[in-house]
Design a protein around this motif. Structure first.
Motif, PDB file in Angstrom:
ATOM      1  N   LEU A 120      -7.636 -13.618  -1.757  1.00  0.00           N
ATOM      2  CA  LEU A 120      -7.633 -12.425  -2.478  1.00  0.00           C
ATOM      3  C   LEU A 120      -7.367 -10.457  -2.014  1.00  0.00           C
ATOM      4  O   LEU A 120      -7.109 -10.575  -2.820  1.00  0.00           O
ATOM      5  CB  LEU A 120      -9.086 -12.404  -3.017  1.00  0.00           C
ATOM      6  CG  LEU A 120      -9.332 -11.638  -3.889  1.00  0.00           C
ATOM      7  CD1 LEU A 120      -8.839 -11.744  -4.765  1.00  0.00           C
ATOM      8  CD2 LEU A 120     -10.801 -11.559  -4.303  1.00  0.00           C
ATOM      9  N   LEU A 121      -7.579 -10.993  -1.070  1.00  0.00           N
ATOM     10  CA  LEU A 121      -7.157  -9.297  -0.437  1.00  0.00           C
ATOM     11  C   LEU A 121      -5.908  -9.747   0.024  1.00  0.00           C
ATOM     12  O   LEU A 121      -5.454  -8.510  -0.522  1.00  0.00           O
ATOM     13  CB  LEU A 121      -7.910  -9.686   1.889  1.00  0.00           C
ATOM     14  CG  LEU A 121      -7.488  -8.376   2.203  1.00  0.00           C
ATOM     15  CD1 LEU A 121      -8.140  -7.304   1.676  1.00  0.00           C
ATOM     16  CD2 LEU A 121      -7.930  -8.870   3.893  1.00  0.00           C
ATOM     17  N   VAL A 122      -4.729 -10.761   0.062  1.00  0.00           N
ATOM     18  CA  VAL A 122      -3.748 -10.426   0.625  1.00  0.00           C
ATOM     19  C   VAL A 122      -3.025  -9.973  -0.427  1.00  0.00           C
ATOM     20  O   VAL A 122      -2.019  -8.514  -1.006  1.00  0.00           O
ATOM     21  CB  VAL A 122      -3.254 -11.589   1.343  1.00  0.00           C
ATOM     22  CG1 VAL A 122      -1.385 -11.028   1.009  1.00  0.00           C
ATOM     23  CG2 VAL A 122      -3.151 -11.622   2.896  1.00  0.00           C
ATOM     24  N   VAL A 123      -3.513 -11.026  -2.258  1.00  0.00           N
ATOM     25  CA  VAL A 123      -2.897 -10.465  -3.519  1.00  0.00           C
ATOM     26  C   VAL A 123      -3.231  -9.295  -3.962  1.00  0.00           C
ATOM     27  O   VAL A 123      -2.485  -8.203  -4.197  1.00  0.00           O
ATOM     28  CB  VAL A 123      -3.192 -11.639  -3.929  1.00  0.00           C
ATOM     29  CG1 VAL A 123      -3.284 -11.014  -6.148  1.00  0.00           C
ATOM     30  CG2 VAL A 123      -3.027 -12.689  -4.013  1.00  0.00           C
ATOM     31  N   VAL A 124      -4.536  -8.532  -3.379  1.00  0.00           N
ATOM     32  CA  VAL A 124      -4.818  -7.002  -4.152  1.00  0.00           C
ATOM     33  C   VAL A 124      -4.167  -6.339  -3.252  1.00  0.00           C
ATOM     34  O   VAL A 124      -2.994  -5.323  -4.182  1.00  0.00           O
ATOM     35  CB  VAL A 124      -6.520  -7.032  -4.017  1.00  0.00           C
ATOM     36  CG1 VAL A 124      -6.937  -6.029  -4.213  1.00  0.00           C
ATOM     37  CG2 VAL A 124      -7.209  -7.965  -4.914  1.00  0.00           C
ATOM     38  N   THR A 125      -4.170  -6.351  -1.785  1.00  0.00           N
ATOM     39  CA  THR A 125      -2.832  -5.316  -1.318  1.00  0.00           C
ATOM     40  C   THR A 125      -1.870  -5.420  -1.738  1.00  0.00           C
ATOM     41  O   THR A 125      -0.817  -3.761  -1.867  1.00  0.00           O
ATOM     42  CB  THR A 125      -3.480  -6.136   0.316  1.00  0.00           C
ATOM     43  OG1 THR A 125      -4.782  -5.825   0.735  1.00  0.00           O
ATOM     44  CG2 THR A 125      -2.306  -5.301   1.573  1.00  0.00           C
ATOM     45  N   LEU A 126      -0.989  -6.156  -1.837  1.00  0.00           N
ATOM     46  CA  LEU A 126       0.406  -6.577  -2.897  1.00  0.00           C
ATOM     47  C   LEU A 126       0.552  -5.509  -3.554  1.00  0.00           C
ATOM     48  O   LEU A 126       1.070  -5.037  -4.007  1.00  0.00           O
ATOM     49  CB  LEU A 126       1.249  -7.709  -2.200  1.00  0.00           C
ATOM     50  CG  LEU A 126       1.635  -7.875  -1.194  1.00  0.00           C
ATOM     51  CD1 LEU A 126       2.118  -9.657  -0.979  1.00  0.00           C
ATOM     52  CD2 LEU A 126       1.845  -7.850  -0.613  1.00  0.00           C
ATOM     53  N   ASP A 132       4.582   1.608  -4.924  1.00  0.00           N
ATOM     54  CA  ASP A 132       4.817   2.575  -3.375  1.00  0.00           C
ATOM     55  C   ASP A 132       5.852   1.811  -2.326  1.00  0.00           C
ATOM     56  O   ASP A 132       6.017   2.843  -1.494  1.00  0.00           O
ATOM     57  CB  ASP A 132       3.734   2.849  -3.268  1.00  0.00           C
ATOM     58  CG  ASP A 132       2.821   3.380  -4.111  1.00  0.00           C
ATOM     59  OD1 ASP A 132       3.461   4.366  -5.370  1.00  0.00           O
ATOM     60  OD2 ASP A 132       1.988   3.265  -4.329  1.00  0.00           O
ATOM     61  N   LEU A 133       6.486   0.749  -2.250  1.00  0.00           N
ATOM     62  CA  LEU A 133       6.701  -0.226  -0.907  1.00  0.00           C
ATOM     63  C   LEU A 133       8.882   0.304  -1.376  1.00  0.00           C
ATOM     64  O   LEU A 133       8.717   0.462  -3.094  1.00  0.00           O
ATOM     65  CB  LEU A 133       6.381  -1.282  -0.654  1.00  0.00           C
ATOM     66  CG  LEU A 133       5.213  -1.770  -0.632  1.00  0.00           C
ATOM     67  CD1 LEU A 133       5.044  -3.286  -0.225  1.00  0.00           C
ATOM     68  CD2 LEU A 133       5.463  -1.163   0.834  1.00  0.00           C
ATOM     69  N   PRO A 134       9.502   0.997  -0.836  1.00  0.00           N
ATOM     70  CA  PRO A 134      10.601   0.677  -0.344  1.00  0.00           C
ATOM     71  C   PRO A 134      10.727  -0.685  -1.190  1.00  0.00           C
ATOM     72  O   PRO A 134      10.910  -1.941  -1.006  1.00  0.00           O
ATOM     73  CB  PRO A 134      11.654   0.638   0.556  1.00  0.00           C
ATOM     74  CG  PRO A 134      10.509   1.648   1.079  1.00  0.00           C
ATOM     75  CD  PRO A 134       9.119   1.066   0.645  1.00  0.00           C
ATOM     76  N   ALA A 135      12.334   0.174  -2.510  1.00  0.00           N
ATOM     77  CA  ALA A 135      12.585  -1.419  -3.292  1.00  0.00           C
ATOM     78  C   ALA A 135      13.234  -2.598  -2.429  1.00  0.00           C
ATOM     79  O   ALA A 135      12.640  -4.215  -2.494  1.00  0.00           O
ATOM     80  CB  ALA A 135      13.309  -1.344  -4.479  1.00  0.00           C
ATOM     81  N   ALA A 177       1.596  -1.665   6.497  1.00  0.00           N
ATOM     82  CA  ALA A 177       2.490  -0.784   5.504  1.00  0.00           C
ATOM     83  C   ALA A 177       1.651  -0.030   4.226  1.00  0.00           C
ATOM     84  O   ALA A 177       2.797   0.341   3.809  1.00  0.00           O
ATOM     85  CB  ALA A 177       1.934  -2.844   5.066  1.00  0.00           C
ATOM     86  N   ALA A 178       0.743   0.403   4.752  1.00  0.00           N
ATOM     87  CA  ALA A 178       0.263   1.773   4.107  1.00  0.00           C
ATOM     88  C   ALA A 178       1.136   2.950   4.405  1.00  0.00           C
ATOM     89  O   ALA A 178       1.245   3.816   3.278  1.00  0.00           O
ATOM     90  CB  ALA A 178      -1.300   1.903   3.989  1.00  0.00           C
ATOM     91  N   TRP A 183       1.070   5.662   1.830  1.00  0.00           N
ATOM     92  CA  TRP A 183       0.023   6.279   1.137  1.00  0.00           C
ATOM     93  C   TRP A 183      -0.817   6.770   2.711  1.00  0.00           C
ATOM     94  O   TRP A 183      -0.856   7.060   3.518  1.00  0.00           O
ATOM     95  CB  TRP A 183      -1.377   4.508   1.488  1.00  0.00           C
ATOM     96  CG  TRP A 183      -0.941   3.760  -0.039  1.00  0.00           C
ATOM     97  CD1 TRP A 183       0.348   4.104  -1.025  1.00  0.00           C
ATOM     98  CD2 TRP A 183      -1.562   3.081  -0.779  1.00  0.00           C
ATOM     99  NE1 TRP A 183       0.145   3.044  -1.950  1.00  0.00           N
ATOM    100  CE2 TRP A 183      -1.288   2.689  -1.886  1.00  0.00           C
ATOM    101  CE3 TRP A 183      -2.722   2.340   0.311  1.00  0.00           C
ATOM    102  CZ2 TRP A 183      -1.589   1.363  -2.809  1.00  0.00           C
ATOM    103  CZ3 TRP A 183      -3.044   0.961  -0.596  1.00  0.00           C
ATOM    104  CH2 TRP A 183      -2.439   1.308  -2.306  1.00  0.00           C
ATOM    105  N   PRO A 184      -2.233   7.726   2.041  1.00  0.00           N
ATOM    106  CA  PRO A 184      -2.940   8.281   2.396  1.00  0.00           C
ATOM    107  C   PRO A 184      -3.793   7.695   4.215  1.00  0.00           C
ATOM    108  O   PRO A 184      -3.868   6.609   3.935  1.00  0.00           O
ATOM    109  CB  PRO A 184      -4.316   8.575   1.857  1.00  0.00           C
ATOM    110  CG  PRO A 184      -3.438   8.714   0.753  1.00  0.00           C
ATOM    111  CD  PRO A 184      -2.828   7.787   0.580  1.00  0.00           C
ATOM    112  N   ARG A 185      -3.592   7.788   5.329  1.00  0.00           N
ATOM    113  CA  ARG A 185      -3.887   6.624   6.172  1.00  0.00           C
ATOM    114  C   ARG A 185      -5.231   7.260   7.433  1.00  0.00           C
ATOM    115  O   ARG A 185      -5.673   8.658   7.211  1.00  0.00           O
ATOM    116  CB  ARG A 185      -3.035   6.519   7.059  1.00  0.00           C
ATOM    117  CG  ARG A 185      -2.081   4.892   6.407  1.00  0.00           C
ATOM    118  CD  ARG A 185      -1.584   4.548   7.944  1.00  0.00           C
ATOM    119  NE  ARG A 185      -0.391   5.273   8.036  1.00  0.00           N
ATOM    120  CZ  ARG A 185       0.460   5.467   8.929  1.00  0.00           C
ATOM    121  NH1 ARG A 185       0.806   4.014   9.129  1.00  0.00           N
ATOM    122  NH2 ARG A 185       1.022   6.273   9.914  1.00  0.00           N
ATOM    123  N   PRO A 186      -6.228   6.650   7.622  1.00  0.00           N
ATOM    124  CA  PRO A 186      -7.176   7.415   8.158  1.00  0.00           C
ATOM    125  C   PRO A 186      -6.708   8.490   9.523  1.00  0.00           C
ATOM    126  O   PRO A 186      -5.648   7.769   9.957  1.00  0.00           O
ATOM    127  CB  PRO A 186      -8.084   6.105   8.986  1.00  0.00           C
ATOM    128  CG  PRO A 186      -7.261   4.868   8.859  1.00  0.00           C
ATOM    129  CD  PRO A 186      -6.364   4.727   7.837  1.00  0.00           C
TER     130      PRO A 186
END
Length: 224
Positions: A120-126, A132-135, A177-178, A183-186
């Motif tokens: 579930l974690l990987v699917v949601v993340t993807l 926003d990932l390069p094609a 990956a973020a 994406w904003p990161r910590p």
């Protein structure tokens, strides 16, 4: 018999040296990342996985573990470069390393709820990262993420050390990956990436060695 005992006795000093050198390289790498010292990173990062591989070899650990660590070294070196294709080449090295880990873990029992959680974690993340990932990276990142999640899940069957290592590896690469998706990161994200990556490889190594390598000298002392 004497030759085997001599070989065993020769290994612990090398293992101790390699582990101490790995710890020093890890500290140097983390300090360099925190200080944004590029030269320090170029010197320290390529030393990490080879030193850990020497430690494994000196302990008599599985060759597949040595291969996984050396493939991680390849990934580390490629990711130091900004050349075209370096990111994909590094990801390919790490993917091959995960295959080595999966082969090492075998078919040990693992928790079904953990499999569902990782899936579930990987699917949601993807799904969230995909737009926003390069094609050109979407399919490779998706395939790599599924392989990494499988490795992290299977690592749990080896015990808490390897299980924690797998989880940290997944966390570290999710931060990467973020960043690729912009994406904003910590704060100090690169430091967190390296800290969790180094800990992941060390914990996976410790977990595999604990499961695969008997206590030193046990065989010799038990022999008549």
């Amino acid at each position: 018999m004497a030759a085997r005992m001599s070989d065993r006795l020769a290994k612990p000093p090398l293992a101790t040296f390699a582990l101490a050198a790995f710890a020093l390289a890890a500290v140097a790498e983390l300090v360099s990342v925190a200080a944004d010292a590029r030269t320090g990173q170029l010197l320290a990062k390529p030393l990490l996985m080879p030193l850990l591989a020497v430690y494994v070899a000196a302990r008599g650990g599985p060759r597949l573990l040595v291969a996984a660590l050396l493939l991680g070294w390849g990934g580390d070196v490629f990711l130091l470069s900004s050349a075209d294709g370096a990111f994909l080449a590094g990801m390919g090295c790490f993917a091959a390393g995960h295959v080595c880990y999966l082969t090492l873990f075998g078919r040990r029992r693992t928790r079904v709820d953990l499999a569902l959680g990782y899936g579930l974690l990987v699917v949601v993340t993807l799904v969230l990262l995909w737009p926003d990932l390069p094609a050109e990276l979407r399919v490779p990142v998706a395939g790599y993420s599924l392989l990494l999640a499988a490795m992290a899940y299977r690592a749990s069957g080896l015990g808490p050390l390897a299980g924690a290592g797998g989880a940290l590896f997944l966390f570290s690469d999710t931060l990467i990956a973020a960043g690729v998706a912009e994406w904003p990161r910590p704060p100090v994200a690169d430091l967190w990436i390296m800290l969790t990556y180094i800990a992941a490889q060390a914990l996976l190594t410790a977990g595999v060695l604990r499961a695969a390598v008997p206590a030193p000298y046990t065989t010799e002392r038990a022999a008549p």
